[in-house]
Each structure stands twice: as C-alpha cells, then as structure tokens.
Design a protein around this motif. Structure first.
Motif, mmCIF file in Angstrom:
data_model
loop_
_atom_site.group_PDB
_atom_site.id
_atom_site.type_symbol
_atom_site.label_atom_id
_atom_site.label_comp_id
_atom_site.label_asym_id
_atom_site.label_seq_id
_atom_site.Cartn_x
_atom_site.Cartn_y
_atom_site.Cartn_z
ATOM 1 N N MET A 1 -13.727 -30.080 -12.386
ATOM 2 C CA MET A 1 -12.376 -29.927 -13.356
ATOM 3 C C MET A 1 -12.984 -31.095 -14.534
ATOM 4 N N SER A 2 -12.343 -30.075 -15.330
ATOM 5 C CA SER A 2 -12.579 -31.532 -16.893
ATOM 6 C C SER A 2 -11.329 -32.680 -16.911
ATOM 7 N N ASN A 3 -11.626 -33.385 -17.881
ATOM 8 C CA ASN A 3 -10.589 -34.791 -17.748
ATOM 9 C C ASN A 3 -8.953 -33.563 -18.273
ATOM 10 N N ALA A 4 -9.197 -33.007 -19.300
ATOM 11 C CA ALA A 4 -8.593 -32.104 -20.635
ATOM 12 C C ALA A 4 -7.497 -30.812 -19.998
ATOM 13 N N TYR A 5 -8.730 -30.500 -18.998
ATOM 14 C CA TYR A 5 -7.558 -29.714 -18.191
ATOM 15 C C TYR A 5 -7.117 -30.216 -17.316
ATOM 16 N N LEU A 6 -6.825 -31.387 -16.168
ATOM 17 C CA LEU A 6 -6.409 -31.847 -15.398
ATOM 18 C C LEU A 6 -5.336 -32.849 -16.366
ATOM 19 N N ALA A 7 -5.286 -32.893 -17.478
ATOM 20 C CA ALA A 7 -4.158 -34.050 -18.549
ATOM 21 C C ALA A 7 -3.511 -32.714 -18.735
ATOM 22 N N VAL A 8 -3.766 -31.492 -19.479
ATOM 23 C CA VAL A 8 -3.288 -30.105 -19.810
ATOM 24 C C VAL A 8 -2.204 -29.725 -18.916
ATOM 25 N N THR A 9 -2.642 -29.744 -17.335
ATOM 26 C CA THR A 9 -1.702 -29.122 -15.939
ATOM 27 C C THR A 9 -0.727 -30.077 -16.055
ATOM 28 N N ALA A 10 -1.292 -31.319 -15.336
ATOM 29 C CA ALA A 10 -0.312 -32.799 -15.547
ATOM 30 C C ALA A 10 1.161 -32.784 -16.399
ATOM 31 N N LEU A 11 0.134 -32.469 -18.084
ATOM 32 C CA LEU A 11 1.703 -32.347 -18.864
ATOM 33 C C LEU A 11 3.170 -31.065 -18.445
ATOM 34 N N THR A 12 2.289 -30.253 -18.275
ATOM 35 C CA THR A 12 3.028 -28.835 -18.131
ATOM 36 C C THR A 12 3.409 -28.858 -17.179
ATOM 37 N N ILE A 13 2.894 -29.384 -15.504
ATOM 38 C CA ILE A 13 3.705 -29.578 -14.536
ATOM 39 C C ILE A 13 4.943 -30.598 -14.896
ATOM 40 N N ALA A 14 5.067 -31.210 -15.472
ATOM 41 C CA ALA A 14 5.784 -32.602 -15.994
ATOM 42 C C ALA A 14 7.143 -31.846 -16.572
ATOM 43 N N ALA A 15 6.650 -31.509 -17.728
ATOM 44 C CA ALA A 15 7.599 -30.342 -18.682
ATOM 45 C C ALA A 15 8.338 -29.359 -17.965
ATOM 46 N N ASN A 16 7.410 -28.859 -17.371
ATOM 47 C CA ASN A 16 8.490 -27.683 -16.184
ATOM 48 C C ASN A 16 9.409 -28.306 -15.211
ATOM 49 N N VAL A 17 9.066 -29.407 -14.725
ATOM 50 C CA VAL A 17 9.913 -29.656 -13.757
ATOM 51 C C VAL A 17 10.759 -30.492 -14.276
ATOM 52 N N ALA A 18 10.715 -31.438 -15.670
ATOM 53 C CA ALA A 18 11.707 -32.227 -16.429
ATOM 54 C C ALA A 18 12.790 -30.533 -16.722
ATOM 55 N N ILE A 19 12.277 -30.042 -17.287
ATOM 56 C CA ILE A 19 12.953 -29.211 -17.703
ATOM 57 C C ILE A 19 14.538 -28.026 -16.550
ATOM 58 N N GLY A 20 13.254 -28.123 -15.522
ATOM 59 C CA GLY A 20 13.914 -27.780 -14.512
ATOM 60 C C GLY A 20 15.438 -28.174 -13.745
ATOM 61 N N VAL A 21 15.205 -29.739 -14.034
ATOM 62 C CA VAL A 21 16.099 -30.496 -13.433
ATOM 63 C C VAL A 21 16.650 -30.656 -14.659
ATOM 64 N N ALA A 22 17.095 -30.561 -15.329
ATOM 65 C CA ALA A 22 18.083 -30.787 -16.852
ATOM 66 C C ALA A 22 19.062 -28.891 -17.064
ATOM 67 N N ASP A 23 18.084 -28.100 -16.538
ATOM 68 C CA ASP A 23 18.435 -27.114 -16.301
ATOM 69 C C ASP A 23 19.685 -26.764 -15.190
ATOM 70 N N LEU A 24 19.148 -27.258 -13.810
ATOM 71 C CA LEU A 24 20.107 -27.976 -12.301
ATOM 72 C C LEU A 24 21.107 -28.668 -12.971
ATOM 73 N N ARG A 25 21.356 -29.866 -14.165
ATOM 74 C CA ARG A 25 21.982 -30.414 -14.250
ATOM 75 C C ARG A 25 22.753 -30.114 -15.333
ATOM 76 N N ARG A 26 22.634 -29.362 -15.640
ATOM 77 C CA ARG A 26 23.441 -28.462 -17.040
ATOM 78 C C ARG A 26 23.759 -29.541 -18.299
ATOM 79 N N ALA A 27 22.770 -29.925 -17.950
ATOM 80 C CA ALA A 27 22.260 -30.945 -19.732
ATOM 81 C C ALA A 27 23.263 -30.079 -20.668
ATOM 82 N N GLU A 28 23.545 -31.054 -21.900
ATOM 83 C CA GLU A 28 24.504 -30.856 -22.893
ATOM 84 C C GLU A 28 23.824 -29.850 -23.465
ATOM 85 N N PHE A 29 22.867 -30.241 -23.510
ATOM 86 C CA PHE A 29 21.065 -29.972 -24.794
ATOM 87 C C PHE A 29 21.188 -28.317 -24.208
#
Length: 94
Positions: A1-29
């Motif tokens: 696996m290339s470093n770019a693939y790992l980096a993009v996948t890791a960022l996508t995982i982090a973004a999905n988890v972050a917005i999922g948590v924001a949805d659960l917390r019903r953040a104002e935005f």
C-alpha cells in the motif's frame, strides 16, 4: 500500500468519525445545515451511524477484509436478496 493511499484513507476515516460524532451530539452547525436542506433532526442518529459504519468499513479494508472494504467503497450490499445490491428481485409478468 502506498503512503498516499494510507494517508487519504486515514483522513477519510477521521472525517467520517468526526462528522458522525457531531451528528450524534447535534452540533449547532449540523442542525443548521440539516434544517437548510430539509433533513429532520430525528434522522441524525441514523446518519451518524451510517457515517461511523463507513469509517469502520474503511478500517476493515485497511486490515485486509477485502470484500467488506470493496462493498463499503462501492456502496453495494447483497442484503440477502441475491441481487448484489441492485434491490429486490421481482416476479416477471404472468
């Protein structure tokens, strides 16, 4: 696996988890954006679960569970219908 693939996948995982948590917390935005596009607040827990499940699928794909990773990436699921994510089979005419 290339470093770019790992980096993009890791960022996508982090973004999905972050917005999922924001949805659960019903953040104002989240409430503001969902109201703007007509999504009922009662749907936020479901949307959060789907986003977090997507992140889990990406993690599984990184860990070598290839069929699950491919299914998550393409949005396909058999759902026990035997149709490969194409919906329910219906009887033909007659």
């Amino acid at each position: 696996m290339s470093n770019a693939y790992l980096a993009v996948t890791a960022l996508t995982i982090a973004a999905n988890v972050a917005i999922g948590v924001a949805d659960l917390r019903r953040a104002e935005f989240v409430l503001h954006n969902s109201a703007r596009v007509g999504v009922a607040p009662s749907l936020l827990p479901l949307l959060a679960a789907l986003k977090i499940a997507g992140a889990a699928g990406l993690i599984a794909g990184l860990l070598g569970v290839r069929p699950l990773g491919a299914a998550v990436a393409t949005g396909h699921s058999d759902n026990g219908t035997g149709t490969g994510g194409q919906g329910r089979r219906t009887a033909g005419p007659g």
